[in-house]
Motif scaffolding. Structure first.
Motif, PDB file in Angstrom:
ATOM      1  N   ARG A   1      23.808 -58.474 -84.285  1.00 29.91           N
ATOM      2  CA  ARG A   1      23.154 -59.547 -85.044  1.00 29.91           C
ATOM      3  C   ARG A   1      24.152 -60.476 -85.729  1.00 29.91           C
TER       4      ARG A   1
ATOM      5  N   ASP B   1      23.980 -64.825 -88.915  1.00 29.14           N
ATOM      6  CA  ASP B   1      23.141 -63.622 -88.809  1.00 29.14           C
ATOM      7  C   ASP B   1      21.907 -63.910 -87.943  1.00 29.14           C
ATOM      8  N   GLU B   2      21.751 -63.132 -86.887  1.00 37.07           N
ATOM      9  CA  GLU B   2      20.593 -63.266 -85.999  1.00 37.07           C
ATOM     10  C   GLU B   2      19.966 -61.876 -85.821  1.00 37.07           C
ATOM     11  N   PRO B   3      19.021 -61.500 -86.708  1.00 37.40           N
ATOM     12  CA  PRO B   3      18.466 -60.139 -86.723  1.00 37.40           C
ATOM     13  C   PRO B   3      17.888 -59.681 -85.391  1.00 37.40           C
TER      14      PRO B   3
END
Length: 428
Positions: free
Chosen positions: A296, A288-290
């Motif tokens: 994401r 998860d990469e907001p």
């Protein structure tokens, strides 16, 4: 018209008359021939029969002539050579048949046909090759080892462990339980004189390598990691000789014969350091990469590493290439961990500047080929799992190996139900 017709009739009668006379002559000739054949079956001009009478001494002397004796010897030698060649061919065919039938039907599903093109079958029926064909054995690589393996190995398979005096106690527990499990095809590669004599005194098959500068120093005084790095170089000769090897560390307790539980459908078949189905057999891990907003979530494929202290490796070109790659990297980087290098070479795909290894691999059943994390964190606390009998247990996650090995023997072999209870899940 009438004149022409009369002429034709006259000619036909003449031709008919000539034909009749020819037929009559043939019949008369046949009859005369039959008469002569009856009266003189041997013909009219038969020669007087020749009587072939030879003196016994003449025959004897002819048979005993040096030329004929030498010719007979040459024929006998040629026949022996042909017989030996036929025996070898039969032996090779039997070995191929055994390999084809090996693995409880799993290996039979493979198609080892290279160089031929095939049409794709119906949807859902197409299967690729699962493994590579074995190399041609080369006994010239190490005739002494070839002789030992010919006496100890069964179906060209053998358990191999490397050991020096640093692991003498664990080694004794290792081969004691192998004997109890009724496993005859195992071999200790002794790295010093003390271990060689110790094995011989305990009737344990042992092989001492020829002196090798640098390598032997590591084997004699090195710790567990140093010896682990050495094994990749040692194993190469076994594979070149055409033998499949079940490589084993000595911190392993054998409870059943592992050869009864192998699939043999891959170049490398290894136990896992994973502790559940996901970690042992692979899973989709979402990263998860907001800051990426809509994108994401990135999906990643993960699997816990194979244990380089217990794996089955077949004598194939990719297997030998794997050993060469790992040994080369370890020799160039003394700080590298052999298990990390082993997995990187086995799993990393081809990419710009790097060509990946094309080897088939299989993960062993984690409850049959069990690591000590699975045992002490899960199995010993579960009433149903405690009833299962593993094939082997590798004490790879814990430092107090010898004490845990003895407790494992007490629990599984001697039935002491509380033998494992006082150990912590992890290290002290």
């Amino acid at each position: 018209m009438v004149g022409r017709r009369d002429a034709l009739l006259t000619r036909d009668k003449a031709q008919s008359s000539v034909g009749s006379r020819i037929v009559a002559a043939v019949v008369v000739g046949v009859l005369i021939g039959c008469v002569f054949a009856f009266l003189s079956p041997n013909g009219l001009f038969t020669a007087a029969p020749t009587t072939l009478i030879r003196h016994p001494k003449t025959v004897s002397s002819a048979c005993e002539s040096p030329e004929q004796v030498n010719a007979l010897k040459v024929d006998i030698l040629s026949a022996k050579e042909k017989n030996s060649e036929l025996k070898k061919q039969v032996k090779d065919l039997m070995e191929k048949l055994r390999l084809a039938e090996q693995g409880k039907g799993h290996a039979q599903e493979q198609f080892l046909v290279f160089g031929e093109r095939h049409k794709a079958g119906p949807f859902g029926t197409v299967k690729a090759l699962r493994t590579n064909p074995p190399v041609i054995p080369d006994e010239s690589v190490n005739p002494r080892l070839a002789k030992i393996l010919g006496e100890v190995a069964i179906y060209k398979e053998i358990i191999v462990a490397l050991a020096n005096s640093n692991v003498k106690e664990m080694l004794q527990l290792w081969f004691t339980n192998i004997k109890k499990a009724g496993i005859p095809n195992y071999l200790v590669v002794a790295l010093d004189d003390n271990i060689e004599e110790f094995c011989k005194s305990n009737d344990v098959p042992v092989y001492r390598r020829d002196p090798d500068q640098g390598v032997d120093a590591v084997g004699k005084i090195g710790g567990n990691h140093a010896v682990s790095g050495l094994k990749f170089r040692v194993l190469r000769e076994f594979l070149q000789l055409g033998y499949s090897v079940l490589l084993s560390d000595v911190d392993i307790v054998y409870l059943q014969n592992p050869f009864d539980y192998l699939y043999r459908d891959s170049d490398v078949e290894s136990m896992s350091d994973g502790h559940n189905n996901m970690t042992a057999y692979g899973y989709n891990d979402v990263f998860d990469e907001p800051s990426m907003g809509w994108a994401r979530y990135a999906h990643t494929m993960r699997i816990w590493v194979y244990n380089s202290g217990f794996f089955y490796i077949r004598p194939t070109i990719p297997s030998i290439e794997l050993l060469d790659r790992v040994a080369n990297r370890l020799s160039n980087d003394p700080k590298a961990w052999d298990q990390a290098v082993f997995n990187e070479e086995l799993f990393f795909p081809s990419h710009p500047g790097y060509e990946g290894l094309h080897a088939a691999k299989r993960t062993m059943d984690m409850y049959l080929f069990m690591n000590s994390k699975v045992l002490f964190k899960t199995v010993r606390k579960d009433a149903k799992l405690k009833k299962l009998k593993p094939v082997i247990i590798h004490v790879n996650y814990h430092p107090n190996k010898f004490e845990r090995m003895k407790a494992i023997v007490e629990f599984y072999a001697n039935g002491k139900q509380d033998a494992l209870d006082h150990f912590p899940d992890g290290s002290d």
